[in-house]
Design a protein around this motif. Structure first.
Motif, PDB file in Angstrom:
ATOM      1  N   PRO A   1       0.831  -1.216   0.000  1.00 34.07           N
ATOM      2  CA  PRO A   1       0.000   0.000   0.000  1.00 34.07           C
ATOM      3  C   PRO A   1       0.862   1.261   0.000  1.00 34.07           C
ATOM      4  O   PRO A   1       2.069   1.212   0.246  1.00 34.07           O
ATOM      5  CB  PRO A   1      -0.804  -0.112   1.296  1.00 34.07           C
ATOM      6  CG  PRO A   1       0.069  -0.881   2.208  1.00 34.07           C
ATOM      7  CD  PRO A   1       0.769  -1.877   1.306  1.00 34.07           C
ATOM      8  N   SER A   2       0.225   2.393  -0.249  1.00 32.57           N
ATOM      9  CA  SER A   2       0.964   3.658  -0.318  1.00 32.57           C
ATOM     10  C   SER A   2       1.549   4.047   1.034  1.00 32.57           C
ATOM     11  O   SER A   2       2.412   4.926   1.100  1.00 32.57           O
ATOM     12  CB  SER A   2       0.051   4.767  -0.842  1.00 32.57           C
ATOM     13  OG  SER A   2      -1.073   4.903   0.016  1.00 32.57           O
ATOM     14  N   THR A   3       1.120   3.404   2.109  1.00 32.80           N
ATOM     15  CA  THR A   3       1.673   3.688   3.435  1.00 32.80           C
ATOM     16  C   THR A   3       2.630   2.602   3.901  1.00 32.80           C
ATOM     17  O   THR A   3       3.097   2.630   5.032  1.00 32.80           O
ATOM     18  CB  THR A   3       0.533   3.810   4.465  1.00 32.80           C
ATOM     19  OG1 THR A   3      -0.217   2.591   4.456  1.00 32.80           O
ATOM     20  CG2 THR A   3      -0.371   4.976   4.136  1.00 32.80           C
ATOM     21  N   GLY A   4       2.948   1.625   3.057  1.00 30.23           N
ATOM     22  CA  GLY A   4       3.814   0.508   3.425  1.00 30.23           C
ATOM     23  C   GLY A   4       5.288   0.873   3.396  1.00 30.23           C
ATOM     24  O   GLY A   4       5.657   2.042   3.253  1.00 30.23           O
ATOM     25  N   PRO A   5       6.154  -0.120   3.517  1.00 26.75           N
ATOM     26  CA  PRO A   5       7.594   0.148   3.576  1.00 26.75           C
ATOM     27  C   PRO A   5       8.169   0.744   2.293  1.00 26.75           C
ATOM     28  O   PRO A   5       9.245   1.341   2.318  1.00 26.75           O
ATOM     29  CB  PRO A   5       8.211  -1.222   3.860  1.00 26.75           C
ATOM     30  CG  PRO A   5       7.177  -2.213   3.512  1.00 26.75           C
ATOM     31  CD  PRO A   5       5.853  -1.538   3.658  1.00 26.75           C
ATOM     32  N   PHE A   6       7.451   0.637   1.180  1.00 26.88           N
ATOM     33  CA  PHE A   6       7.936   1.198  -0.079  1.00 26.88           C
ATOM     34  C   PHE A   6       7.290   2.560  -0.373  1.00 26.88           C
ATOM     35  O   PHE A   6       7.311   3.031  -1.505  1.00 26.88           O
ATOM     36  CB  PHE A   6       7.651   0.243  -1.243  1.00 26.88           C
ATOM     37  CG  PHE A   6       8.167  -1.152  -1.034  1.00 26.88           C
ATOM     38  CD1 PHE A   6       9.442  -1.387  -0.534  1.00 26.88           C
ATOM     39  CD2 PHE A   6       7.378  -2.246  -1.328  1.00 26.88           C
ATOM     40  CE1 PHE A   6       9.920  -2.673  -0.340  1.00 26.88           C
ATOM     41  CE2 PHE A   6       7.845  -3.538  -1.142  1.00 26.88           C
ATOM     42  CZ  PHE A   6       9.111  -3.755  -0.648  1.00 26.88           C
ATOM     43  N   ALA A   7       6.710   3.184   0.631  1.00 25.61           N
ATOM     44  CA  ALA A   7       5.967   4.436   0.444  1.00 25.61           C
ATOM     45  C   ALA A   7       6.812   5.526  -0.217  1.00 25.61           C
ATOM     46  O   ALA A   7       6.315   6.279  -1.038  1.00 25.61           O
ATOM     47  CB  ALA A   7       5.428   4.933   1.778  1.00 25.61           C
ATOM     48  N   GLY A   8       8.079   5.626   0.139  1.00 28.98           N
ATOM     49  CA  GLY A   8       8.933   6.666  -0.430  1.00 28.98           C
ATOM     50  C   GLY A   8       9.546   6.283  -1.762  1.00 28.98           C
ATOM     51  O   GLY A   8      10.186   7.105  -2.403  1.00 28.98           O
ATOM     52  N   CYS A   9       9.359   5.062  -2.193  1.00 35.10           N
ATOM     53  CA  CYS A   9       9.956   4.592  -3.445  1.00 35.10           C
ATOM     54  C   CYS A   9       8.951   4.764  -4.576  1.00 35.10           C
ATOM     55  O   CYS A   9       7.782   4.400  -4.452  1.00 35.10           O
ATOM     56  CB  CYS A   9      10.351   3.127  -3.326  1.00 35.10           C
ATOM     57  SG  CYS A   9      11.540   2.814  -2.017  1.00 35.10           S
ATOM     58  N   THR A  10       9.426   5.318  -5.652  1.00 37.31           N
ATOM     59  CA  THR A  10       8.593   5.436  -6.844  1.00 37.31           C
ATOM     60  C   THR A  10       9.272   4.674  -7.958  1.00 37.31           C
ATOM     61  O   THR A  10      10.393   4.191  -7.800  1.00 37.31           O
ATOM     62  CB  THR A  10       8.409   6.918  -7.243  1.00 37.31           C
ATOM     63  OG1 THR A  10       9.699   7.489  -7.460  1.00 37.31           O
ATOM     64  CG2 THR A  10       7.667   7.686  -6.163  1.00 37.31           C
TER      65      THR A  10
END
Length: 192
Positions: free
Chosen positions: A160-169
């Motif tokens: 999800p957009s709040t998960g551990p990959f939130a800052g990764c695009t």
């Protein structure tokens, strides 16, 4: 007739059933040994451990060592080996088979192995996959259980957009995401 001839059936027995019978035989022998130890050691107090109990405790410890430990608790040589095997599984099975194109609602970082939360969750997912895709250990419903109980919840937490990959695009990786600030405590109020 010898013991071997008595123990070997003259008809074809499924391997699993034969192994179950052998396990039962071993359990009965172990329990009989415990009863024998308890009746022979009449002078030992009820709370004292016998030599037989100590031997079993040592055996139990050896059995526990067979199971893989939590990956984040491993030291560098074992950690590196476990991570390498996890990477092969994630890149060879999980990514091509289950991950669609990343989006704002379903994120994925190509450098997932630099995110400790992702490593921990994916390692747990991989361990479950190893157990639940082997019909010898779980029967034929294991893959269904793996999807329902392990894969789906893991992806719901990671992507999800709040998960551990939130800052990764797409194409951009960030490990140093925002960490939670200090939470004020009702117990520690500043002195006025």
């Amino acid at each position: 007739m010898s013991d071997d001839q008595e123990r070997t059936p003259d008809f074809e027995v499924p391997v699993g059933l034969f192994q179950d019978l052998e396990d039962l035989r071993a359990q009965v022998a172990r329990l009989a040994g415990q009863v024998r130890d308890l009746t022979d050691n009449g002078d030992a107090d009820a709370g004292e451990a016998t030599e037989h109990d100590d031997a079993e405790a040592g055996d139990a410890g050896e059995e526990e060592a067979q199971f893989p430990p939590f990956i984040l608790l491993l030291d560098p040589p074992q950690y590196d080996d476990e991570l390498r095997a996890l990477m092969e599984w994630v890149e060879g099975v999980l990514v091509p088979g289950y991950l669609a194109e990343p989006s704002a609602d379903a994120r994925w970082c190509h450098l997932w192995f630099e995110h400790p939360v992702a490593i921990a969750r994916l390692h747990a997912l991989w361990l479950a996959w190893q157990e639940l895709t082997d019909p010898a250990t779980c029967g034929y419903t294991g893959p269904s259980v793996w999807h329902r109980d392990h894969l789906d919840p893991c992806l719901r937490e990671l992507r999800p957009s709040t998960g551990p990959f939130a800052g990764c695009t797409k194409g951009e990786h960030q490990v140093g995401h925002r960490l939670p600030g200090t939470v004020p405590s009702a117990w520690n109020r500043p002195e006025d």
